[in-house]
Design an enzyme around this catalytic site. Sequence first.
Site, mmCIF file in Angstrom:
data_model
loop_
_atom_site.group_PDB
_atom_site.id
_atom_site.type_symbol
_atom_site.label_atom_id
_atom_site.label_comp_id
_atom_site.label_asym_id
_atom_site.label_seq_id
_atom_site.Cartn_x
_atom_site.Cartn_y
_atom_site.Cartn_z
ATOM 1 N N HIS A 194 0.816 -1.216 0.000
ATOM 2 C CA HIS A 194 0.000 0.000 0.000
ATOM 3 C C HIS A 194 0.845 1.259 0.000
ATOM 4 O O HIS A 194 0.548 2.228 -0.677
ATOM 5 C CB HIS A 194 -0.897 0.013 1.238
ATOM 6 C CG HIS A 194 -2.189 -0.676 1.007
ATOM 7 N ND1 HIS A 194 -2.665 -1.658 1.826
ATOM 8 C CD2 HIS A 194 -3.091 -0.522 0.030
ATOM 9 C CE1 HIS A 194 -3.815 -2.089 1.363
ATOM 10 N NE2 HIS A 194 -4.096 -1.416 0.274
ATOM 11 N N CYS A 485 -0.357 -2.832 -17.076
ATOM 12 C CA CYS A 485 -0.967 -1.971 -16.051
ATOM 13 C C CYS A 485 -0.426 -2.286 -14.662
ATOM 14 O O CYS A 485 -0.894 -1.729 -13.688
ATOM 15 C CB CYS A 485 -2.483 -2.086 -16.071
ATOM 16 S SG CYS A 485 -3.085 -3.735 -15.698
#
Length: 556
Positions: A194, A485
């Site tokens: 994260h 991506c």
Amino acid sequence: MTSGGERGGGVTILHGIGVSPGAVCGRVVRLPDRATEPPAGPPPDDREAEAARIAAAAAAVAAELRARASCHPDVQPILEAAAMMAEDPALRQEAERLVREHGLPAARAVWETANRYREQLVAAGGYLAARAIDLDDVRDRLVAALLGSAGPDDSGAEQPYILAARDIGPADTVALRRDLVLGIVIEQGSPTSHTAILARALGIPAVVACSGALDLPEGELVTLDGDAGTVATGPDLAAPSTPRRPRRLVGPGRTADGVRIPLLANLDTLEEVEHAVAAGAEGVGLLRTELLFLHRGTEPGVAEQAATYLAIADRFPGRPVVIRTLDIGADKQVPYLPELEEPNPALGLRGLRLAREVRPELLDRQLEAIGRAAARTEADLRVMAPMVAVPEEAAWFAARARAYGLRTVGVMVEVPAAALAAGRLLREVDFVSIGTNDLAQYAFAAERTSGRLARLNDPWQPALLELIRLVGEAGTAAGRPVGVCGEAAADPALAAVLVGLGATSLSMAPAVLPEVGDLLARVTLDQCRAAAEAARAAADPQEARARASAVLGLGP
Ligand code: PEP
Ligand code: MG
């Protein structure tokens, strides 16, 4: 990029993994660790007064979390859930009882009560077990409030600084002063953690998995290089930097010899939509629709989903917007789906597999919503599925998506088997998009969030590049687009290598679009191909990066 420190000529260099580009110089501010275990004594003189402090601390913690939530609508549901946990009456009453009946100090009573709850959550397994981390965070905030110690925030900082921490969660990252944080270095984390994803999204240079980061003295002047993955201390450093202003992509993505490579944005939160527009993204290469489904008690309805997809797509008229269907399972769970007792969730019913085996109607409702948005928007709305392993799954998904009127249908290549069979996948769908984060995790059998295995998840791993090459070649042979991506596309030199391997578009955190665009504009397709060749032939990620950088005319 090895971890650890090296010393010479009065300079100490710590090595980690660069996860968000840019070099900055500034003074270290240490983010305090989470609360440590509070002592079980001495017993309070006035037990009633001590017990009453718990409700006051809970109210203060909840108010603080809600204040943060109001500034950051994208993480509002996460922070609201934490605020509710802090105010949980059962937790408070049990802690108060421990103070009244056993004479424990309030902080200790909260600590013990929360830990007991934690054990129950862990024992319950699955989704509830995953909530144990959230409870730890709330517990630490309550204990810090009761002890009067500072929580993990930087509200006292006045000058620009480089943040050093063991790790930092999303709720704390969003609370950092964006006008003051120059860079982030953490001991833990990995390129796909994260912290890394958020740092890139916010355009803050960052180094993760950097052992020794916590030994950096507070106030020390250091240079952090988010490309090389280093933090240097010692004499002869540059003057302190000022926080970077967000930049814009200059012109559409193309190589120096004019080969068009659309540069698209990855969107994880609604807040990023505006960042992407501001950064000049040429469209959206990956909309992670989990942003709509996580952190809530019920599934969003078709109308709500359609409205959200339409609102996002309408910000990119005439441009591609690729919506990925729900990638739930493994570490992402929602309470309104059955709990799957799987021994190995990352290899289990994740992404498209969950839709196929457990809840096809969930996928149908999502496809219906995407179909409705596609019919109304001027964007070129496309859809793709995560976690596809074999052509038959791609065919199943394509038929379902087309039944909802979706014209451009693709799948992600995240499983090595899909990379190996890319040619056959492309017979079933219109495009593929390579998810390098999971492709690395599954190719190297290395959990992607593990700091200790970060070296295996390094996107410069030659074997990963080899898998990408197979997909690129299959795309060229089939005359179909191959996007990338995963986080690999966010590293400018690696972006050029991906183009050399056959990628026809690249999608990344909006903040890095300008850097990637600048680099591509300086190199030709032949140079990209030569860089790809050189990197593929390397023995390890460090050599791959060095060889490719040399071919591209970049520094080491
Ligand atoms: C990937 O796996 O590279 C990817 C883009 O998907 P996510 O990070 O959402 O798993
Ligand atoms: Mg993935």
